[in-house]
Write an enzyme that holds these catalytic residues in place. Structure first.
Site, PDB file in Angstrom:
ATOM      1  N   GLY A  12       0.774  -1.238   0.000  1.00 55.17           N
ATOM      2  CA  GLY A  12       0.000   0.000   0.000  1.00 55.17           C
ATOM      3  C   GLY A  12       0.804   1.287   0.000  1.00 55.17           C
ATOM      4  CB  SER A  13       4.272   2.273  -0.829  1.00 59.63           C
ATOM      5  OG  SER A  13       4.473   1.945  -2.181  1.00 59.63           O
ATOM      6  CG  MET A  86      -0.834  -7.364  -6.771  1.00 56.29           C
ATOM      7  SD  MET A  86      -0.361  -6.222  -8.086  1.00 56.29           S
ATOM      8  CE  MET A  86       1.046  -7.078  -8.742  1.00 56.29           C
ATOM      9  NE  ARG A  87      -8.865 -11.458  -7.478  1.00 54.24           N
ATOM     10  CZ  ARG A  87      -9.118 -12.751  -7.669  1.00 54.24           C
ATOM     11  NH1 ARG A  87      -8.233 -13.659  -7.308  1.00 54.24           N
ATOM     12  NH2 ARG A  87     -10.240 -13.147  -8.239  1.00 54.24           N
ATOM     13  CB  ILE A  88      -6.992 -10.493 -13.954  1.00 60.13           C
ATOM     14  CG1 ILE A  88      -5.474 -10.493 -14.179  1.00 60.13           C
ATOM     15  CG2 ILE A  88      -7.736 -10.287 -15.269  1.00 60.13           C
ATOM     16  CD1 ILE A  88      -4.978 -11.512 -15.159  1.00 60.13           C
ATOM     17  CG  HIS A 105       2.073  -1.446 -15.339  1.00 61.29           C
ATOM     18  ND1 HIS A 105       1.685  -2.705 -14.926  1.00 61.29           N
ATOM     19  CD2 HIS A 105       3.116  -1.621 -16.195  1.00 61.29           C
ATOM     20  CE1 HIS A 105       2.454  -3.611 -15.516  1.00 61.29           C
ATOM     21  NE2 HIS A 105       3.327  -2.986 -16.294  1.00 61.29           N
ATOM     22  CB  THR A 137      -9.393  -0.513 -21.519  1.00 62.81           C
ATOM     23  OG1 THR A 137      -8.066  -0.957 -21.817  1.00 62.81           O
ATOM     24  CG2 THR A 137      -9.481   0.988 -21.643  1.00 62.81           C
ATOM     25  CG  LEU A 140      -3.161  -7.096 -17.989  1.00 68.61           C
ATOM     26  CD1 LEU A 140      -4.000  -6.890 -16.741  1.00 68.61           C
ATOM     27  CD2 LEU A 140      -2.369  -8.385 -17.907  1.00 68.61           C
ATOM     28  CD  GLU A 170       5.063   2.264  -9.094  1.00 64.60           C
ATOM     29  OE1 GLU A 170       3.992   1.973  -8.540  1.00 64.60           O
ATOM     30  OE2 GLU A 170       5.949   1.417  -9.319  1.00 64.60           O
TER      31      GLU A 170
HETATM   32  C1  GAR Z   1       3.597  -0.995  -7.402  1.00 64.58           C
HETATM   33  O1  GAR Z   1       4.897  -0.998  -7.920  1.00 64.58           O
HETATM   34  C2  GAR Z   1       2.571  -0.976  -8.506  1.00 64.58           C
HETATM   35  O2  GAR Z   1       2.974  -0.232  -9.630  1.00 64.58           O
HETATM   36  C3  GAR Z   1       2.502  -2.434  -8.844  1.00 64.58           C
HETATM   37  O3  GAR Z   1       2.550  -3.108  -7.613  1.00 64.58           O
HETATM   38  C4  GAR Z   1       3.291  -2.310  -6.697  1.00 64.58           C
HETATM   39  C5  GAR Z   1       2.422  -2.105  -5.476  1.00 64.58           C
HETATM   40  O4  GAR Z   1       3.135  -1.467  -4.462  1.00 64.58           O
HETATM   41  N1  GAR Z   1       1.303  -2.729  -9.570  1.00 64.58           N
HETATM   42  C6  GAR Z   1       1.248  -3.608 -10.551  1.00 64.58           C
HETATM   43  O5  GAR Z   1       2.189  -4.277 -10.897  1.00 64.58           O
HETATM   44  C7  GAR Z   1      -0.109  -3.736 -11.203  1.00 64.58           C
HETATM   45  N2  GAR Z   1       0.024  -4.298 -12.487  1.00 64.58           N
HETATM   46  P1  GAR Z   1       2.357  -0.747  -3.293  1.00 64.58           P
HETATM   47  O6  GAR Z   1       1.383  -1.780  -2.708  1.00 64.58           O
HETATM   48  O7  GAR Z   1       3.429  -0.394  -2.319  1.00 64.58           O
HETATM   49  O8  GAR Z   1       1.657   0.443  -3.856  1.00 64.58           O
END
Ligand code: GAR
Length: 212
Positions: A12-13, A86-88, A105, A137, A140, A170
């Site tokens: 959750g950062s 992390m779910r489709i 992403h 969309t 993916l 990010e």
């Molecule tokens: C992040 O790097 C985000 O971009 C990635 O998961 C990480 C979550 O970190 N997301 C994906 O790969 C989605 N396809 P976080 O929980 O610390 O925000």
């Protein structure tokens, strides 16, 4: 009312970056599909309402997505932000929220869709890597791109060092993209996103040097 729903699965950062960005929103709700997501504790520390909808309690993707959508809809969100969710998501779910579902992403899309983006970037020997905020969309990691940040890949980078430097970016671009959306500054036209009334300082390509 400007309501924001953030969906998480783990650390959750990015969610934390959104919570601490002083966004123009009236209400934030954090929902996780994983009861053990450490991001839930961070959300609670920020006095944000949280909910868990554990995907393992549902027989299939469609029934989980339906329960998730039911909970989301009670929040009447203007925007739903995926933050390491992390779910489709099923086509039906994505179509229900099309135009108000956004994701961050860890690559410069359309390069490196899917998982393990940093190790794949290293394997391919690309010299520039980064992250992307995009609308979601049915295809993916292919939705209209709102904002990107690029960083150089350094000769001694590892998956870990690269992930850490990309994550920092990010945390910078995601709150800005959500702010634009909340202030009605984003317009999607022919799969491209136009940012209205943005200052040059906001949209300039951010290309951090070796120190960042
Ligand atoms: C992040 O790097 C985000 O971009 C990635 O998961 C990480 C979550 O970190 N997301 C994906 O790969 C989605 N396809 P976080 O929980 O610390 O925000």
């Amino acid at each position: 009312m400007r309501s924001l729903v953030i969906l998480i699965s783990g650390r959750g950062s990015n969610m934390q970056a959104l919570l601490e960005a002083n966004l123009p929103v009236d209400k934030i709700t954090v929902i996780s599909n994983n009861p053990n997501a450490s991001g839930l504790i961070i959300a609670q520390q920020h006095s944000v309402e949280t909910a868990v909808i554990d995907h393992r309690s549902f027989p299939d993707r469609e029934s989980f997505d339906a329960a998730l959508a039911e909970k989301i809809d009670t929040c009447k969100p203007k925007l739903i932000a995926l933050a390491g969710f992390m779910r489709i998501l099923s086509d039906r779910f994505v179509q229900h929220y099309e135009g108000r579902l956004i994701n961050v992403h860890p690559s410069l899309l359309p390069a490196f869709t899917g998982l393990n983006t940093h190790s794949r970037a290293l394997q391919e020997g690309v010299k520039i890597h980064g992250c992307t905020v995009h609308f979601v969309t049915s295809q993916l990691d292919h939705g209209p791109i709102v904002f990107q940040a690029a960083i150089p890949i350094l000769p001694d980078d590892t998956e870990k060092t690269l992930a850490s430097r990309v994550l920092k970016q990010e945390h910078r671009i995601y709150p800005q993209a959500v702010r634009w959306f909340m202030l009605d500054q984003l317009k999607i036209l022919n799969h491209c996103v136009e940012v209205r009334k943005a200052s040059v300082n906001d949209i300039v390509l951010h290309s951090p040097g070796l120190q960042e």
